[in-house]
Design an enzyme around this catalytic site. Structure first.
Site, PDB file in Angstrom:
ATOM      1  N   HIS A 144      43.550  36.727  36.158  1.00 33.07           N
ATOM      2  CA  HIS A 144      44.213  38.029  36.152  1.00 33.07           C
ATOM      3  C   HIS A 144      43.211  39.157  35.915  1.00 33.07           C
ATOM      4  CE1 HIS A 144      47.319  41.053  35.530  1.00 33.07           C
ATOM      5  NE2 HIS A 144      48.204  40.156  35.951  1.00 33.07           N
ATOM      6  N   HIS A 145      43.432  40.260  36.634  1.00 38.65           N
ATOM      7  CA  HIS A 145      42.542  41.413  36.529  1.00 38.65           C
ATOM      8  C   HIS A 145      42.577  42.024  35.122  1.00 38.65           C
ATOM      9  CE1 HIS A 145      39.792  44.171  38.132  1.00 38.65           C
ATOM     10  NE2 HIS A 145      40.386  44.499  39.254  1.00 38.65           N
ATOM     11  N   ALA A 146      43.584  41.701  34.334  1.00 37.57           N
ATOM     12  CA  ALA A 146      43.646  42.185  32.954  1.00 37.57           C
ATOM     13  C   ALA A 146      42.571  41.540  32.081  1.00 37.57           C
ATOM     14  CB  ALA A 146      45.026  41.917  32.356  1.00 37.57           C
TER      15      ALA A 146
END
Length: 457
Positions: A144-146
């Protein structure tokens, strides 16, 4: 229980997660089987790799992070550390149908990439794919880009591989790579508090993007195209690669950067694609260009990025003149960004793209005039040869994300002697995405002929 509050940029990546917009990024890594294997050993190589990796009990940051609340609807998301993984879920094995070429691989990656992640589990998956032609297999890893940006994600994945063909590789989730850099470098210095002048300069710079400007590519430079509009849940993925030596020779001869050449090639490909569809606008398409804000030596994990905007010269038929237009555009954009202090850059990013991201969170991102037509990102990689249990890493293809209104993304990463491209598109909005990959080769060769007066071997 150890909890970690997400920084604002990381949190925004989670908050943008939507039904048709999963916010993970990925890498497709292709390998050649070790030449020492006989037929039976080659046939069992992937299964034995999976079995050994599923016995691994170590898990390090960021692979050991799970959301404290599995929802995007939170202002300051937090993660907590876990100590055990369900590796039957996170590590999966697939086999391509014959003939196992680029078409079949692209179709499988598109299907895997469009599937959203389970927010109740650690935000990553690793898929090992066998059955590729030419004595190859592949890893597709999405995270995830988070948790990571392109730079830190690439470093985590490639850095987990061995530099020796005789060494067994540790799974990426078990290798603590902070040990490979001095402690002072692995933790970035916290910026000071912004001054009123920083905020004022950032706001004024962001206002320039909302006005017409003969030198600067702004949001008013962006034309309407058949490519831009709402996105659906399904994806198309294509790959391409070019030799770094050829790119460097071309860039040097044109007094340009490799990024300029990449933009000119992409612009040429989009021009050909839209001409075939009888839909080329009079004004040039524009691109958002993510720019790393990391300081030299910063090997921290997370998102540190700003944005500049540039023209792709799609309204110019001559490849050399198109590259000249790209150069003027990117230099004006860099000048705008370089005039800002580090603290001001963060606010500039917030002021310039904040309204677009907010409207996207609320479901209105595809309505109205788009701020840019596509995204082009160049992620630095490594030249060093890497191995996975003796299998040589051939190519690393980035597989990025798309957003409402902007359903096409070009991302490239260097590895060894190649610059590798991953093209991701909305399946319904951008049909025949493989034609764009082919058109990039045509655009590159045409640019070489114009600038160098002879094709390069």
């Amino acid at each position: 229980m150890t909890q970690r509050r997400m920084p604002l940029l990381d949190a925004a990546s989670l908050q943008l997660e939507g039904k048709n917009m999963p916010m993970h990024i990925a890498a497709l890594m292709t390998f050649s089987y070790p030449s020492s294997l006989d037929e039976a050993e080659r046939r069992d190589f992937v299964s034995r790799l999976i079995a050994r990796w599923r016995e691994e009990t170590r898990i390090v940051f960021p692979w050991n992070q799970v959301l404290t609340r599995p929802t995007r609807w939170q202002f300051r998301p937090a993660t907590r550390e876990i100590y055990e993984l369900d590796l039957e879920y996170h590590l999966r094995q697939w086999s391509l149908p014959a003939p196992g070429g680029e078409k079949e691989l692209g179709q499988m990656i598109a299907w895997l990439h469009e599937l959203p992640m389970d927010l109740e589990k650690p935000l990553w998956e690793c898929h090992v794919i066998e059955g590729l032609s030419d004595n190859r297999f592949a890893l597709y890893i999405k995270i995830h880009h988070a948790l990571v940006d392109g730079i830190s994600g690439t470093r985590l994945l490639v850095g987990s591989l061995s530099t020796s063909a005789d060494t067994l590789s540790v799974p990426m989730w078990a290798k603590d790579q902070t040990e490979q850099a001095p402690k002072a470098e692995s933790t970035p210095a916290k910026p000071g508090l912004p001054s009123f002048g920083d905020v004022k300069a950032a706001f004024e710079a962001s206002l320039k993007l909302r006005r017409s400007n003969d030198e600067l590519t702004t949001f008013r430079s962006t034309p309407d195209t058949i490519l831009n509009g709402p996105i659906g849940p399904h994806r198309r993925v294509a790959t391409q690669q070019f030799g770094l030596a050829r790119l460097k020779t071309l860039a040097k001869a044109a007094d340009a950067t490799i990024n300029d050449v990449v933009m000119a090639i992409t612009g040429g490909a989009l021009r050909e694609y839209l001409l075939e569809a009888n839909a080329l606008p009079e004004d040039s398409l524009t691109a958002a260009l993510p720019v790393s804000t990391r300081k030299p030596g910063d090997v921290s994990i997370g998102n540190q990025v700003s944005m500049l905007f540039g023209s792709l010269g799609t309204n110019i038929a001559d490849p050399a003149l198109r590259l000249a237009q790209v150069k003027r555009s990117t230099r004006a954009g860099k000048a705008l960004l370089n005039d800002l202090s580090p603290n001001a850059v963060n606010f500039y990013s917030l002021f310039s793209t904040g309204p677009f991201l907010t409207s996207t969170m609320l479901g209105f991102g595809s309505s109205g005039r788009q701020l840019f037509n596509t995204t082009i990102s160049n992620v630095p990689g490594q030249r060093e040869i890497r191995y996975l249990n003796g299998a040589e890493l051939l190519h690393v293809y980035p597989v990025s994300l798309i957003m409402p209104g902007v359903p096409l993304n070009f991302t490239c990463v260097s590895h060894g002697d190649f610059l590798n491209f991953g093209i991701v598109a909305c399946r319904d909005r951008v049909p025949h995405v493989q034609r764009l990959a082919v058109a990039m080769t045509t655009a590159f060769e045409e640019l070489e002929r114009c600038v160098l007066n002879s094709p390069q071997g």
